[in-house]
Design a protein around this motif. Structure first.
Motif, PDB file in Angstrom:
ATOM      1  N   GLU A  27     -49.534  24.182 -27.920  1.00 39.10           N
ATOM      2  CA  GLU A  27     -48.441  23.275 -28.286  1.00 39.10           C
ATOM      3  C   GLU A  27     -47.464  23.986 -29.222  1.00 39.10           C
ATOM      4  O   GLU A  27     -46.242  23.892 -29.049  1.00 39.10           O
ATOM      5  N   GLN A  28     -47.985  24.704 -30.213  1.00 38.70           N
ATOM      6  CA  GLN A  28     -47.121  25.466 -31.125  1.00 38.70           C
ATOM      7  C   GLN A  28     -46.324  26.520 -30.357  1.00 38.70           C
ATOM      8  O   GLN A  28     -45.147  26.736 -30.626  1.00 38.70           O
ATOM      9  N   ARG A  30     -45.426  26.465 -27.172  1.00 35.08           N
ATOM     10  CA  ARG A  30     -44.371  25.822 -26.383  1.00 35.08           C
ATOM     11  C   ARG A  30     -43.171  25.473 -27.261  1.00 35.08           C
ATOM     12  O   ARG A  30     -42.015  25.665 -26.861  1.00 35.08           O
ATOM     13  N   GLN A  31     -43.439  24.999 -28.457  1.00 31.74           N
ATOM     14  CA  GLN A  31     -42.352  24.657 -29.372  1.00 31.74           C
ATOM     15  C   GLN A  31     -41.576  25.909 -29.773  1.00 31.74           C
ATOM     16  O   GLN A  31     -40.345  25.913 -29.777  1.00 31.74           O
ATOM     17  N   PHE A  32     -42.300  26.993 -30.096  1.00 34.41           N
ATOM     18  CA  PHE A  32     -41.654  28.258 -30.459  1.00 34.41           C
ATOM     19  C   PHE A  32     -40.789  28.767 -29.302  1.00 34.41           C
ATOM     20  O   PHE A  32     -39.664  29.224 -29.508  1.00 34.41           O
ATOM     21  N   LYS A  34     -39.335  27.041 -26.960  1.00 35.50           N
ATOM     22  CA  LYS A  34     -38.130  26.215 -26.873  1.00 35.50           C
ATOM     23  C   LYS A  34     -37.109  26.641 -27.926  1.00 35.50           C
ATOM     24  O   LYS A  34     -35.918  26.724 -27.647  1.00 35.50           O
ATOM     25  N   GLU A  35     -37.597  26.895 -29.134  1.00 29.63           N
ATOM     26  CA  GLU A  35     -36.710  27.253 -30.248  1.00 29.63           C
ATOM     27  C   GLU A  35     -36.074  28.630 -30.073  1.00 29.63           C
ATOM     28  O   GLU A  35     -35.045  28.915 -30.678  1.00 29.63           O
ATOM     29  N   ALA A  39     -37.115  27.428 -22.881  1.00 26.20           N
ATOM     30  CA  ALA A  39     -37.608  26.058 -22.778  1.00 26.20           C
ATOM     31  C   ALA A  39     -38.298  25.741 -21.458  1.00 26.20           C
ATOM     32  O   ALA A  39     -38.962  24.715 -21.338  1.00 26.20           O
ATOM     33  N   LYS A  43     -42.822  24.600 -20.028  1.00 28.01           N
ATOM     34  CA  LYS A  43     -42.448  23.179 -20.051  1.00 28.01           C
ATOM     35  C   LYS A  43     -43.281  22.433 -21.100  1.00 28.01           C
ATOM     36  O   LYS A  43     -43.621  22.987 -22.139  1.00 28.01           O
ATOM     37  N   ASP A  44     -43.614  21.170 -20.842  1.00 27.87           N
ATOM     38  CA  ASP A  44     -44.294  20.368 -21.874  1.00 27.87           C
ATOM     39  C   ASP A  44     -45.803  20.275 -21.709  1.00 27.87           C
ATOM     40  O   ASP A  44     -46.478  19.732 -22.567  1.00 27.87           O
ATOM     41  N   ASP A 107     -50.466  31.045 -33.123  1.00 30.32           N
ATOM     42  CA  ASP A 107     -50.053  29.990 -34.047  1.00 30.32           C
ATOM     43  C   ASP A 107     -48.924  30.461 -34.957  1.00 30.32           C
ATOM     44  O   ASP A 107     -48.420  29.695 -35.772  1.00 30.32           O
TER      45      ASP A 107
END
Length: 168
Positions: A27-28, A30-32, A34-35, A39, A43-44, A107
């Motif tokens: 999850e971390q 995927r967020q990184f 996107k940032e 993206a 995906k999600d 992480d």
């Protein structure tokens, strides 16, 4: 028992008990992604938990940890990868047996995770292959710093193109 890579990090095969931390790391990641302008690669919901359970069952999911927690996760196996059978706009360096690295995630608390993973995998086989999305500039940079060479384009299971890398 894991293999110690750095003075405070150990790499070992993932276990069922590791799943909550593994899911949090993805999850971390995927967020990184996107940032940092990537993206669409995962995906999600990628990788799905069912795939990770399967990776654990066949012994190819690994964790990078210290005494306190897991900081990284990746897939590694030696053998043919079906997605690497066809390469476009280039070619593989050779067809000798190779190790495959997939789904590297961190992480963000330990620097040099890609290098750590590559060094670990190189301890089993020097010939390595990996791929990444065109938008994943962070991974492309890390792979090139680790001595990987762009070889062409492969298409992953969903049909999307990825840059194929190899190191001998």
């Amino acid at each position: 028992m894991g293999i110690q890579i750095m003075s405070d990090l150990v790499i070992s095969k993932a276990s069922e008990n590791d799943m909550p931390q593994i899911m949090a790391i993805y999850e971390q990641a995927r967020q990184f992604m996107k940032e940092t302008g990537n993206a669409t690669q995962w995906k999600d919901n990628y990788p799905p938990q069912a795939l990770l359970w399967s990776d654990i069952a066949v012994g190819q999911l690994y964790v990078v940890k210290d005494d306190d927690c897991i900081h990284g996760v990746f897939v590694f196996f030696i053998g043919e990868d079906d997605t690497y059978k066809v390469i476009e706009d280039g070619s593989w360096m050779d067809d000798a047996e190779y190790g495959v690295i997939h789904r590297v995630a961190s992480d963000g608390k330990v620097k040099g995770m890609v290098r750590t993973v590559v060094e670990y995998c190189s301890g089993s086989i020097l010939h390595l292959r990996i791929d990444t999305h065109n938008d994943n500039k962070v991974m492309q940079n890390a792979l090139e710093k680790c001595g990987f060479r762009k070889c062409g384009i492969i298409h992953i299971e969903d049909g999307s193109p990825h840059i194929a890398y190899e190191r001998r």
